[in-house]
Scaffold this motif. Sequence first.
Motif, PDB file in Angstrom:
ATOM      1  N   GLN A 154     -21.100 -21.206  26.005  1.00 37.74           N
ATOM      2  CA  GLN A 154     -19.678 -21.454  26.206  1.00 37.74           C
ATOM      3  C   GLN A 154     -19.063 -20.405  27.137  1.00 37.74           C
ATOM      4  OE1 GLN A 154     -16.707 -21.001  23.183  1.00 37.74           O
ATOM      5  NE2 GLN A 154     -16.275 -23.186  23.204  1.00 37.74           N
ATOM      6  N   TYR A 166     -16.691 -15.007   7.124  1.00 37.05           N
ATOM      7  CA  TYR A 166     -16.626 -16.324   7.765  1.00 37.05           C
ATOM      8  C   TYR A 166     -18.025 -16.791   8.193  1.00 37.05           C
ATOM      9  CZ  TYR A 166     -11.479 -16.189   8.437  1.00 37.05           C
ATOM     10  OH  TYR A 166     -10.110 -16.168   8.264  1.00 37.05           O
ATOM     11  N   PHE A 167     -18.902 -15.820   8.488  1.00 36.59           N
ATOM     12  CA  PHE A 167     -20.225 -16.138   9.040  1.00 36.59           C
ATOM     13  C   PHE A 167     -21.318 -16.141   7.966  1.00 36.59           C
ATOM     14  CE2 PHE A 167     -17.746 -15.039  12.693  1.00 36.59           C
ATOM     15  CZ  PHE A 167     -18.273 -15.788  13.725  1.00 36.59           C
ATOM     16  N   MET A 212      -8.092 -24.016  16.593  1.00 40.44           N
ATOM     17  CA  MET A 212      -8.833 -23.314  15.539  1.00 40.44           C
ATOM     18  C   MET A 212      -7.994 -22.871  14.354  1.00 40.44           C
ATOM     19  SD  MET A 212     -11.070 -20.746  17.779  1.00 40.44           S
ATOM     20  CE  MET A 212     -11.875 -21.338  19.239  1.00 40.44           C
ATOM     21  N   ARG A 267     -28.390 -19.685  16.420  1.00 37.05           N
ATOM     22  CA  ARG A 267     -27.674 -20.815  17.019  1.00 37.05           C
ATOM     23  C   ARG A 267     -26.310 -20.365  17.551  1.00 37.05           C
ATOM     24  NH1 ARG A 267     -26.341 -26.729  16.562  1.00 37.05           N
ATOM     25  NH2 ARG A 267     -24.126 -26.724  17.042  1.00 37.05           N
ATOM     26  N   THR A 293     -10.595 -11.104  15.634  1.00 41.31           N
ATOM     27  CA  THR A 293     -11.851 -11.550  16.262  1.00 41.31           C
ATOM     28  C   THR A 293     -11.808 -11.312  17.766  1.00 41.31           C
ATOM     29  OG1 THR A 293     -12.022 -13.233  14.540  1.00 41.31           O
ATOM     30  CG2 THR A 293     -13.456 -13.505  16.449  1.00 41.31           C
ATOM     31  N   GLY A 328     -22.912 -27.223  22.212  1.00 46.06           N
ATOM     32  CA  GLY A 328     -22.512 -27.036  20.816  1.00 46.06           C
ATOM     33  C   GLY A 328     -21.465 -28.039  20.381  1.00 46.06           C
ATOM     34  N   ASP A 329     -20.955 -27.834  19.183  1.00 41.59           N
ATOM     35  CA  ASP A 329     -19.919 -28.706  18.631  1.00 41.59           C
ATOM     36  C   ASP A 329     -18.556 -28.330  19.228  1.00 41.59           C
ATOM     37  OD1 ASP A 329     -21.833 -29.951  17.021  1.00 41.59           O
ATOM     38  OD2 ASP A 329     -21.639 -28.386  15.493  1.00 41.59           O
ATOM     39  N   VAL A 340     -16.131 -27.034  14.700  1.00 44.57           N
ATOM     40  CA  VAL A 340     -16.704 -25.772  14.221  1.00 44.57           C
ATOM     41  C   VAL A 340     -15.722 -25.025  13.317  1.00 44.57           C
ATOM     42  CG1 VAL A 340     -17.585 -23.516  14.923  1.00 44.57           C
ATOM     43  CG2 VAL A 340     -18.127 -25.523  16.287  1.00 44.57           C
ATOM     44  N   HIS A 341     -14.481 -24.912  13.774  1.00 39.76           N
ATOM     45  CA  HIS A 341     -13.555 -24.005  13.090  1.00 39.76           C
ATOM     46  C   HIS A 341     -12.593 -24.703  12.132  1.00 39.76           C
ATOM     47  CE1 HIS A 341     -14.839 -22.086  16.895  1.00 39.76           C
ATOM     48  NE2 HIS A 341     -14.965 -21.024  16.136  1.00 39.76           N
ATOM     49  N   THR A 379     -23.864 -18.872   8.382  1.00 42.22           N
ATOM     50  CA  THR A 379     -24.116 -19.217   9.795  1.00 42.22           C
ATOM     51  C   THR A 379     -25.542 -18.877  10.219  1.00 42.22           C
ATOM     52  OG1 THR A 379     -21.799 -18.949  10.388  1.00 42.22           O
ATOM     53  CG2 THR A 379     -23.389 -18.670  12.165  1.00 42.22           C
ATOM     54  N   MET A 418     -11.863 -23.832   8.289  1.00 46.21           N
ATOM     55  CA  MET A 418     -12.142 -22.421   7.981  1.00 46.21           C
ATOM     56  C   MET A 418     -10.875 -21.677   7.561  1.00 46.21           C
ATOM     57  SD  MET A 418     -14.759 -20.831  10.776  1.00 46.21           S
ATOM     58  CE  MET A 418     -16.271 -21.662  11.247  1.00 46.21           C
TER      59      MET A 418
HETATM   60  C1  HEM Z   1     -11.706 -17.151  21.179  1.00 45.10           C
HETATM   61  C2  HEM Z   1     -11.951 -17.854  20.151  1.00 45.10           C
HETATM   62  C3  HEM Z   1     -13.274 -18.432  19.729  1.00 45.10           C
HETATM   63  C4  HEM Z   1     -14.219 -19.106  20.438  1.00 45.10           C
HETATM   64  C5  HEM Z   1     -14.208 -19.420  21.937  1.00 45.10           C
HETATM   65  C6  HEM Z   1     -15.268 -19.468  19.501  1.00 45.10           C
HETATM   66  C7  HEM Z   1     -16.421 -20.145  19.859  1.00 45.10           C
HETATM   67  C8  HEM Z   1     -17.415 -20.497  18.990  1.00 45.10           C
HETATM   68  C9  HEM Z   1     -18.638 -21.202  19.347  1.00 45.10           C
HETATM   69  C10 HEM Z   1     -19.001 -21.655  20.758  1.00 45.10           C
HETATM   70  C11 HEM Z   1     -19.360 -21.370  18.239  1.00 45.10           C
HETATM   71  C12 HEM Z   1     -20.745 -22.058  18.126  1.00 45.10           C
HETATM   72  C13 HEM Z   1     -20.548 -23.566  17.871  1.00 45.10           C
HETATM   73  C14 HEM Z   1     -21.805 -24.313  17.457  1.00 45.10           C
HETATM   74  O1  HEM Z   1     -22.669 -23.743  16.775  1.00 45.10           O
HETATM   75  O2  HEM Z   1     -21.926 -25.507  17.818  1.00 45.10           O
HETATM   76  C15 HEM Z   1     -18.613 -20.753  17.154  1.00 45.10           C
HETATM   77  C16 HEM Z   1     -19.044 -20.710  15.854  1.00 45.10           C
HETATM   78  C17 HEM Z   1     -18.379 -20.037  14.853  1.00 45.10           C
HETATM   79  N1  HEM Z   1     -17.162 -19.428  14.940  1.00 45.10           N
HETATM   80 FE1  HEM Z   1     -16.023 -19.273  16.581  1.00 45.10          FE
HETATM   81  N2  HEM Z   1     -14.930 -19.024  18.259  1.00 45.10           N
HETATM   82  C18 HEM Z   1     -13.727 -18.387  18.348  1.00 45.10           C
HETATM   83  C19 HEM Z   1     -13.019 -17.820  17.330  1.00 45.10           C
HETATM   84  C20 HEM Z   1     -13.448 -17.714  16.035  1.00 45.10           C
HETATM   85  C21 HEM Z   1     -12.730 -17.081  14.958  1.00 45.10           C
HETATM   86  C22 HEM Z   1     -11.347 -16.450  15.111  1.00 45.10           C
HETATM   87  C23 HEM Z   1     -13.511 -17.163  13.843  1.00 45.10           C
HETATM   88  C24 HEM Z   1     -13.250 -16.641  12.441  1.00 45.10           C
HETATM   89  C25 HEM Z   1     -12.477 -15.662  12.151  1.00 45.10           C
HETATM   90  C26 HEM Z   1     -14.713 -17.881  14.214  1.00 45.10           C
HETATM   91  C27 HEM Z   1     -15.743 -18.171  13.380  1.00 45.10           C
HETATM   92  C28 HEM Z   1     -16.873 -18.898  13.708  1.00 45.10           C
HETATM   93  C29 HEM Z   1     -17.963 -19.167  12.783  1.00 45.10           C
HETATM   94  C30 HEM Z   1     -18.039 -18.740  11.327  1.00 45.10           C
HETATM   95  C31 HEM Z   1     -18.916 -19.893  13.505  1.00 45.10           C
HETATM   96  C32 HEM Z   1     -20.255 -20.445  12.984  1.00 45.10           C
HETATM   97  C33 HEM Z   1     -20.045 -21.803  12.395  1.00 45.10           C
HETATM   98  C34 HEM Z   1     -21.307 -22.340  11.727  1.00 45.10           C
HETATM   99  O3  HEM Z   1     -21.976 -21.582  11.028  1.00 45.10           O
HETATM  100  O4  HEM Z   1     -21.626 -23.537  11.897  1.00 45.10           O
HETATM  101  N3  HEM Z   1     -14.639 -18.198  15.541  1.00 45.10           N
HETATM  102  N4  HEM Z   1     -17.445 -20.246  17.642  1.00 45.10           N
END
Ligand code: HEM
Length: 139
Positions: free
Chosen positions: A71, A55-56, A136, A63, A104, A84-85, A90-91, A59, A94
């Motif tokens: 957050q 997923y990343f 999400m 950042r 996660t 952030g967004d 963001v999600h 990324t 996906m």
């Molecule tokens: C408790 C749940 C979660 C929270 C609070 C959370 C929060 C965040 C935050 C704050 C960011 C950064 C946003 C930004 O760059 O503006 C982010 C990015 C990201 N999250 Fe989550 N996330 C969660 C769950 C997940 C899950 C379950 C996945 C995938 C299985 C995931 C995948 C990603 C990815 C890939 C990015 C980077 C996106 C990019 O490259 O632009 N997240 N998340």
Amino acid sequence: MVKPLLVIAACVTILSGCASRSDTLYEELGGQAKINEIVENFVYEIEYNDTILPYFADTDIDRFMEKFAEQLCVFSGGPCSYSGDTMEQVHGGMNITEADFNLTVDLFINAMNKANVPHTVQNKLINRMTHTREQMLYL
Ligand code: HEM
């Protein structure tokens, strides 16, 4: 006339009252240093997980760490603002499955365990984080 000593005593009482009111989750956690430690551990957990790492793939990890830490600070009631967004932005798209979401969260719990965060404090933080779950999944 109010005696200067009384004024000073009153001020000290008020200030110490404020200082000892360390009842926010942010303070229970251990402030920004502990949040940064958790975020570093979390990225390490993601790096070693073959299911979540893809997923990343595109990324910017620096950042991600910055925004995720912001957050967590906001969720725990700390003195920060989130720049952030939105979680949808963001999600969305996906196609995160429920199983991957739960995995996660497990990785995040590992990260908190490795940072020696007490379980009662962990539960409070997880509660505040996962209210965004519906924003999400399968978007
Ligand atoms: C408790 C749940 C979660 C929270 C609070 C959370 C929060 C965040 C935050 C704050 C960011 C950064 C946003 C930004 O760059 O503006 C982010 C990015 C990201 N999250 Fe989550 N996330 C969660 C769950 C997940 C899950 C379950 C996945 C995938 C299985 C995931 C995948 C990603 C990815 C890939 C990015 C980077 C996106 C990019 O490259 O632009 N997240 N998340």
